[in-house]
Design a protein around this motif. Structure first.
Motif, short mmCIF file in Angstrom:
data_model
loop_
_atom_site.label_atom_id
_atom_site.label_comp_id
_atom_site.label_asym_id
_atom_site.label_seq_id
_atom_site.Cartn_x
_atom_site.Cartn_y
_atom_site.Cartn_z
N ARG A 56 34.66 34.66 33.02
CA ARG A 56 36.22 34.57 33.66
C ARG A 56 37.23 33.38 33.68
O ARG A 56 38.17 32.57 33.65
CB ARG A 56 36.12 34.64 35.27
N THR A 102 37.99 39.82 33.51
CA THR A 102 39.32 39.60 33.70
C THR A 102 39.83 39.27 35.26
O THR A 102 40.38 38.73 36.18
CB THR A 102 40.43 40.48 33.71
N VAL A 105 40.81 35.37 37.90
CA VAL A 105 41.30 34.57 36.83
C VAL A 105 42.78 34.00 37.60
O VAL A 105 43.75 34.83 38.18
CB VAL A 105 41.57 34.85 35.44
#
Length: 300
Positions: A56, A102, A105
């Motif tokens: 991340r 992901t 984020v």
């Protein structure tokens, strides 16, 4: 296709994941996603990280790179990052990696000022169609396909005369390859059919929409056609081919079609996308305040 096959500075597994992901797409979507991954993979190589080892924090650093070094807008960053979301999601599904980096984020906030989105109302579309008809049958066919079937400009330009068929009860149908390679068969209304027949001009094969040199019209060429027509018709300068798709959705809903049927007609996977295309001018008579006032006032 050279961008797709050219190796990138990454591990063998990362290259396999990239090729597997891109194999799901064609046309303009493939070009766009190829460019997004090339940008990300090259950035990873520059900082010495393999794409499949990204966490991340790595992706947030990439987002800051897009924002501060490349000066991408918030909307552009969100679109590029959606490519990465899909890439990592597939890599997990293919068991190339065991986690998706992901989620969580942080992306720059952005919003769309809907008043700046160009679209045409019924009268304006009528002016555009008349101007196209006065210019040439091929201009007329291009505008009519986008206005009356809601096609994207690349979809309209790709139609061949061979794509037209007739069903058992006499409807004329056209087979269209839509975004993402989806193939759909759509009915051709009689007013549109008459316009397309003039563009066909007795031909039995080949591209439907031709340039002056008798070549297939392209996405870029169609852009300049629409700009030329709008200028001659006295329409707003910011109208472009995709404005006609916004106009199509708006016309359907304002004529009484449900948003769900409009979604199906536009071949959208998510109704929220369809809502983005529907433009409802401010109407104080339809504001929810009137309903709430009537309900609560009668109960008081």
């Amino acid at each position: 296709m050279s961008d797709v096959t050219a190796p990138l500075p990454a591990s063998r597994d990362a290259e396999l994941a990239r090729r597997s992901f891109l194999a799901h797409y064609t046309g303009e979507t493939l070009k766009l996603y190829t460019a997004d991954l090339r940008l990300f993979f090259t950035w990873c190589a520059d900082i010495g990280i393999h794409p499949l080892d990204a966490r991340r924090s790595t992706l947030e650093a990439f987002v800051r790179h897009l924002e501060h070094d490349r000066h991408n807008s918030g909307r552009s960053i969100a679109r590029r990052f959606q490519t990465l979301r899909s890439f990592y999601k597939l890599a997990v599904a293919d068991e190339i990696i065991d986690r998706d980096p992901t989620p969580m984020v942080r992306l720059p906030k952005w919003s769309i000022d809907r008043t700046t989105i160009a679209w045409l109302d019924d009268r304006e579309m009528g002016r555009l169609l008349r101007q196209a008809e006065d210019t040439s049958p091929h201009y007329h066919a291009l505008v009519a396909l986008m206005a009356m079937l809601g096609l994207r400009v690349s979809e309209a330009c790709s139609i061949d005369i061979d794509d037209f068929t007739e069903d058992a009860i006499g409807y004329t149908l056209v087979t269209v390859t839509r975004k993402g390679g989806k193939v759909r068969t759509m009915p051709v209304p009689v007013p549109l059919l008459r316009i397309l027949e003039r563009a066909r001009d007795g031909r039995t094969t080949g591209p439907l929409i031709l340039t002056k040199r008798r070549n297939r019209q392209t996405r870029n060429g169609a852009y300049f056609w629409i700009k030329e027509l709008c200028r001659k018709a006295g329409l707003p300068e910011n109208v472009h081919p995709h404005s006609l798709r916004h106009s199509y959705a708006t016309a359907l809903v304002r004529a009484g079609m449900s948003i769900q049927d409009t979604q199906a007609s536009m071949d959208h996977a998510d109704v929220r996308t369809t809502m983005h295309y529907y433009h409802q001018p401010m109407n104080h008579d339809r504001h929810g305040a009137h309903v709430a006032a009537r309900v609560f006032a009668s109960a008081a």
